[in-house]
Design a protein around this motif. Sequence first.
Motif, PDB file in Angstrom:
ATOM      1  N   ASN A  31       5.727   3.998  -3.830  1.00 47.88           N
ATOM      2  CA  ASN A  31       5.158   2.685  -3.539  1.00 47.88           C
ATOM      3  C   ASN A  31       3.745   2.492  -4.072  1.00 47.88           C
ATOM      4  O   ASN A  31       3.139   1.446  -3.829  1.00 47.88           O
ATOM      5  N   ASN A  32       3.200   3.493  -4.774  1.00 49.31           N
ATOM      6  CA  ASN A  32       1.824   3.420  -5.307  1.00 49.31           C
ATOM      7  C   ASN A  32       0.831   3.041  -4.215  1.00 49.31           C
ATOM      8  O   ASN A  32      -0.059   2.229  -4.406  1.00 49.31           O
ATOM      9  N   GLU A  33       0.973   3.647  -3.055  1.00 49.73           N
ATOM     10  CA  GLU A  33       0.183   3.256  -1.891  1.00 49.73           C
ATOM     11  C   GLU A  33      -1.307   3.555  -2.052  1.00 49.73           C
ATOM     12  O   GLU A  33      -2.141   2.831  -1.518  1.00 49.73           O
ATOM     13  N   ILE A  34      -1.658   4.593  -2.794  1.00 47.82           N
ATOM     14  CA  ILE A  34      -3.070   4.951  -2.945  1.00 47.82           C
ATOM     15  C   ILE A  34      -3.794   3.914  -3.794  1.00 47.82           C
ATOM     16  O   ILE A  34      -4.846   3.407  -3.408  1.00 47.82           O
ATOM     17  N   SER A  35      -3.229   3.584  -4.947  1.00 45.36           N
ATOM     18  CA  SER A  35      -3.889   2.576  -5.793  1.00 45.36           C
ATOM     19  C   SER A  35      -3.874   1.205  -5.122  1.00 45.36           C
ATOM     20  O   SER A  35      -4.832   0.442  -5.243  1.00 45.36           O
TER      21      SER A  35
END
Length: 148
Positions: free
Chosen positions: A26-30
Amino acid sequence: KVKKKKNYSRINEATKSFQALRIFVNNEISELIFGLINATKKLKIGSMLVVVTFHSLEDKIVKYFFNLYSDLKQNPSRYLPSRENKSQLFKLLSKKPLIASQEEINRNKGSRSAKLRYVIRNDNSFFYPKEFKKKFQNYFNLEEINLW
């Protein structure tokens, strides 16, 4: 089998593996980093930015963002009087996050890892946080592989 089971933990050992996969897919960090930056741009003077984190990596990013752009690190010595600095974007009200009480955890098991951090936007103009993005560049690079 990949993650060793700790005898004293009641949490399933697969939980962390699935959490890592979810964060990556889910690309949660970016998304969190861009969300913090864009929320700061949109905040009006005197508005409060409140973030709830559920794992240590999220909390590390939010804590670093709030500390970097607040009045926390402005004086070289705690004995000197405070100075007004134009690089401040926030007034940090508390260094420590708010966490759930034992009573809340008993009622809501999901709240056991939640941490709430908050700041108030001041009237200094927004500047792009290059230092912030540079510190977490390796996470952007990891997630870029996923964006092909």
